[in-house]
Design a protein around this motif. Structure first.
Motif, PDB file in Angstrom:
ATOM      1  N   GLY A 149       0.778  -1.238   0.000  1.00  0.00           N
ATOM      2  CA  GLY A 149       0.000   0.000   0.000  1.00  0.00           C
ATOM      3  C   GLY A 149       0.808   1.286   0.000  1.00  0.00           C
ATOM      4  O   GLY A 149       0.239   2.367   0.126  1.00  0.00           O
ATOM      5  N   ILE A 150       2.146   1.190  -0.158  1.00  0.00           N
ATOM      6  CA  ILE A 150       2.992   2.394  -0.203  1.00  0.00           C
ATOM      7  C   ILE A 150       3.500   2.540  -1.635  1.00  0.00           C
ATOM      8  O   ILE A 150       4.427   1.844  -2.048  1.00  0.00           O
ATOM      9  CB  ILE A 150       4.160   2.292   0.795  1.00  0.00           C
ATOM     10  N   GLY A 151       2.846   3.410  -2.412  1.00  0.00           N
ATOM     11  CA  GLY A 151       3.105   3.515  -3.836  1.00  0.00           C
ATOM     12  C   GLY A 151       4.305   4.379  -4.182  1.00  0.00           C
ATOM     13  O   GLY A 151       4.951   4.960  -3.304  1.00  0.00           O
ATOM     14  N   PRO A 152       4.603   4.487  -5.492  1.00  0.00           N
ATOM     15  CA  PRO A 152       5.777   5.242  -5.953  1.00  0.00           C
ATOM     16  C   PRO A 152       5.855   6.675  -5.434  1.00  0.00           C
ATOM     17  O   PRO A 152       6.957   7.178  -5.198  1.00  0.00           O
ATOM     18  CB  PRO A 152       5.619   5.216  -7.479  1.00  0.00           C
ATOM     19  N   ASP A 153       4.715   7.322  -5.249  1.00  0.00           N
ATOM     20  CA  ASP A 153       4.732   8.706  -4.760  1.00  0.00           C
ATOM     21  C   ASP A 153       5.325   8.811  -3.360  1.00  0.00           C
ATOM     22  O   ASP A 153       5.746   9.903  -2.934  1.00  0.00           O
ATOM     23  CB  ASP A 153       3.318   9.297  -4.752  1.00  0.00           C
ATOM     24  N   ASP A 154       5.332   7.685  -2.628  1.00  0.00           N
ATOM     25  CA  ASP A 154       5.798   7.713  -1.237  1.00  0.00           C
ATOM     26  C   ASP A 154       7.129   6.999  -1.036  1.00  0.00           C
ATOM     27  O   ASP A 154       7.607   6.914   0.104  1.00  0.00           O
ATOM     28  CB  ASP A 154       4.743   7.075  -0.316  1.00  0.00           C
ATOM     29  N   TYR A 155       7.727   6.467  -2.110  1.00  0.00           N
ATOM     30  CA  TYR A 155       9.006   5.756  -1.954  1.00  0.00           C
ATOM     31  C   TYR A 155      10.059   6.637  -1.282  1.00  0.00           C
ATOM     32  O   TYR A 155      10.847   6.170  -0.463  1.00  0.00           O
ATOM     33  CB  TYR A 155       9.564   5.323  -3.313  1.00  0.00           C
ATOM     34  N   ASN A 156      10.096   7.908  -1.662  1.00  0.00           N
ATOM     35  CA  ASN A 156      11.162   8.798  -1.195  1.00  0.00           C
ATOM     36  C   ASN A 156      10.754   9.688  -0.023  1.00  0.00           C
ATOM     37  O   ASN A 156      11.498  10.585   0.359  1.00  0.00           O
ATOM     38  CB  ASN A 156      11.666   9.657  -2.365  1.00  0.00           C
ATOM     39  N   ARG A 157       9.566   9.433   0.537  1.00  0.00           N
ATOM     40  CA  ARG A 157       9.152  10.159   1.738  1.00  0.00           C
ATOM     41  C   ARG A 157      10.010   9.741   2.925  1.00  0.00           C
ATOM     42  O   ARG A 157      10.314   8.549   3.093  1.00  0.00           O
ATOM     43  CB  ARG A 157       7.696   9.841   2.061  1.00  0.00           C
ATOM     44  N   PRO A 158      10.417  10.684   3.786  1.00  0.00           N
ATOM     45  CA  PRO A 158      11.175  10.307   4.986  1.00  0.00           C
ATOM     46  C   PRO A 158      10.365   9.328   5.827  1.00  0.00           C
ATOM     47  O   PRO A 158       9.169   9.530   6.048  1.00  0.00           O
ATOM     48  CB  PRO A 158      11.371  11.638   5.717  1.00  0.00           C
ATOM     49  N   VAL A 159      11.019   8.282   6.288  1.00  0.00           N
ATOM     50  CA  VAL A 159      10.299   7.227   6.999  1.00  0.00           C
ATOM     51  C   VAL A 159       9.666   7.754   8.284  1.00  0.00           C
ATOM     52  O   VAL A 159       8.606   7.273   8.708  1.00  0.00           O
ATOM     53  CB  VAL A 159      11.248   6.038   7.277  1.00  0.00           C
ATOM     54  N   GLU A 160      10.274   8.786   8.904  1.00  0.00           N
ATOM     55  CA  GLU A 160       9.723   9.316  10.148  1.00  0.00           C
ATOM     56  C   GLU A 160       8.417  10.082   9.927  1.00  0.00           C
ATOM     57  O   GLU A 160       7.694  10.390  10.889  1.00  0.00           O
ATOM     58  CB  GLU A 160      10.738  10.206  10.877  1.00  0.00           C
TER      59      GLU A 160
END
Length: 541
Positions: A149-160
């Motif tokens: 459920g974590i798509g390409p738009d969120d791959y590079n979001r900071p994990v925190e």
């Protein structure tokens, strides 16, 4: 592959296992079951080397790669979601870096012997890197994140920047991308929606080739994956062939056989002890008495395991409502985003809920199921349209937020008593016991309860009231299989009307007689149960 032999483990004065054992075989699919506190998570930690044994042995090949997913994900910070997942394959990443370094070395002049040694090492490292899936590590990590459920738009979001539930998905993705020889999964479905559960189910069946040992509160998930069950309880470990449903049947058969053997042994012991008591003082029977005493000393006594007694609670008949419980027409809901833009959830939704309906509200994650229930229960106002509540309807609403409203300083008993002041002490205690708070457990303070216990407490206060309409948003979250069965039985016997959102397919299949599907802002009713809905839509998973 992994052998647990004569293991003994004690926590304080409580003995979890004594001279117990089991095996994790190559490519086996095993479910780990047992009551809360029996030692399931301890088994995982023992295998993973996080705890030591008090006795016995655990043997495993040094080359075996073990991946362990637990509910304690630890701190995550300083990386993107994708980088966090890739970082779990630390050995593979290091091998890739070594290959790059060696390729650079090959461009430098060196003598023939040094080049030969370098090429030999390069071949070995390259082979291991390929075996570990190094060449497709990033694409594999992306596929797993997307499946959860974590798509390409969120791959590079900071994990925190992710919430706790989404961090759990990232932690699970780390372990799956590692693709270990042995996969230990402790409640992997806890924070997943139905689409992610089905994806994980298919990935484990179709993509994963190693050994799996898992616990899960999702009965369907367990049944579709495992072919063996390891039961932990009463100080021992017992292995069953088959899935979870087979285990339940076989466990009951074995228990009946054990009870029969115990009864026969007790009858035999009583006769022998009676003979000894009658003739112990007679010199003429001394040899026979002594022989029987020695015989009794050598007998291995059959012990019956403690049986967790489930208390049934007879819920009061709710007041009869009118035939039309809820009527809604042209409903629409629009949330306003932080940037001021509108976020439409659904629109043009019309329908009717009738007395006695037990309706599942289904749809993909983010479709608006929870918002729909909030509008129907008048927790939030619709942006458009009307909801008409029928005659003599007394509604009750449950969501995960309900647990936050509990007073942390009160006990279980005080919480139930405050909600149901008209009930006697005996009835209140019986209600608590029915929701798995027997005896002194009613004196537990709310702030000491687990998420599942808080959920059971709120549900007890809800189902103990004279309501005839229950609107339940994810009541099965945090509940173990036994707690879900308690709730399922209560709702099956409930004479009123139910609307429910749940990711537990077994629960829905066993309860509902209608389905409302929300998809792309549109609601479609299905005049049949959950199995009927699956047949009509083909959403089998």
């Amino acid at each position: 592959m992994i052998h647990l032999t004569n293991i003994t483990k004690q926590h304080g004065h409580r003995v979890l296992f004594k001279n117990a054992g089991c095996q994790i075989l190559p490519a086996s699919r095993t479910g780990l079951v047992g009551p809360n506190g029996a030692g399931k998570s301890t088994i995982f930690r023992l295998i993973n080397g996080e705890e030591g044994l008090d006795g016995g042995d655990i043997t495993c090949s040094k080359k075996t790669v073990i991946g362990y997913f637990s509910q304690d994900v630890g701190d995550m910070a300083g990386r993107s979601a994708l980088a966090e997942v890739i970082a779990a394959s630390e050995k593979t990443v290091r091998l890739g870096q070594e290959i790059t370094a060696m390729e650079a070395q090959m461009c430098e002049p060196m003598d023939d012997d040094a080049m030969a040694q370098l090429l030999e090492r390069y071949g070995d490292v390259q082979q291991e890197y390929e075996q570990r899936g190094g060449y497709d590590l990033e694409s594999r990590a992306q596929a797993v994140l997307t499946g959860l459920g974590i798509g390409p738009d969120d791959y590079n979001r900071p994990v925190e920047s992710f919430s706790g539930g989404w961090k759990m998905r990232i932690a699970l993705a780390r372990i799956l991308t590692l693709n270990p020889d042995v996969l230990l999964l402790d409640e992997p479905t806890n924070h997943l929606d139905l689409e992610s559960i089905i994806w994980l189910e298919n990935w484990l069946n179709d993509e994963y080739q190693g050994s799996l040992l898992m616990t899960s509160h999702d009965r369907d998930f367990m049944n579709r994956l495992v072919t063996r069950i390891i039961e932990v309880g009463n100080g021992t470990i017992t292995t069953y062939g088959g899935n979870y449903d087979f285990y339940l049947r076989e466990r009951d058969i074995r228990r009946e056989q054990l009870i029969a053997s115990h009864r026969r042994q007790q009858e035999m012991l009583a006769k022998e002890e009676d003979f000894i008591a009658r003739f112990a003082a007679r010199a003429s029977h001394a040899a026979q008495v002594q022989s029987r005493v020695k015989k009794l000393e050598k007998i291995d006594r059959i012990e019956l395991p403690q049986e967790q007694r489930l208390v049934r609670f007879d819920f009061a008949e709710p007041p009869r409502s009118g035939d039309d419980v809820l009527a809604f027409k042209d409903l629409a809901k629009v949330w306003q985003r932080e940037d001021g833009r509108d976020l439409p959830v659904f629109s043009g939704v019309s329908g009717l809920v009738q007395r006695g309906d037990k309706i599942a509200v289904v749809g993909i994650n983010g479709a608006g199921k929870s918002t729909f229930l909030k509008v129907l229960s008048e927790q939030v106002a619709p942006s458009q349209g009307t909801v008409t509540v029928g005659a003599n309807v007394f509604p009750g609403y449950f969501s995960q937020h309900s647990m936050d409203l509990l007073d942390p300083k009160k006990t279980v008993y005080e919480t139930v008593q405050d909600a149901l002041p008209q009930l006697t002490v005996g009835v209140l205690r019986n209600l608590c016991a029915a929701f798995l708070f027997p005896g002194d457990d009613v004196e537990k303070r709310v702030d000491k309860l687990s998420g599942g216990e808080k959920s059971r407490l709120v549900l007890a206060t809800l189902l103990g009231r004279p309501l005839n309409l229950l609107i339940l948003d994810e009541p099965t979250n945090h509940l173990d299989i036994q707690s879900r069965e308690v709730l399922l039985e209560a709702l099956q016997g409930f004479a009123g009307t139910v609307l429910i959102v749940s990711h537990d397919r077994h629960f829905l299949r066993s309860l509902v007689n209608r389905v409302f599907e929300i998809d792309h802002g549109v609601m479609t009713p299905f005049a049949g149960g959950y199995e009927y809905y699956l047949e009509k839509t083909g959403n089998w998973g």
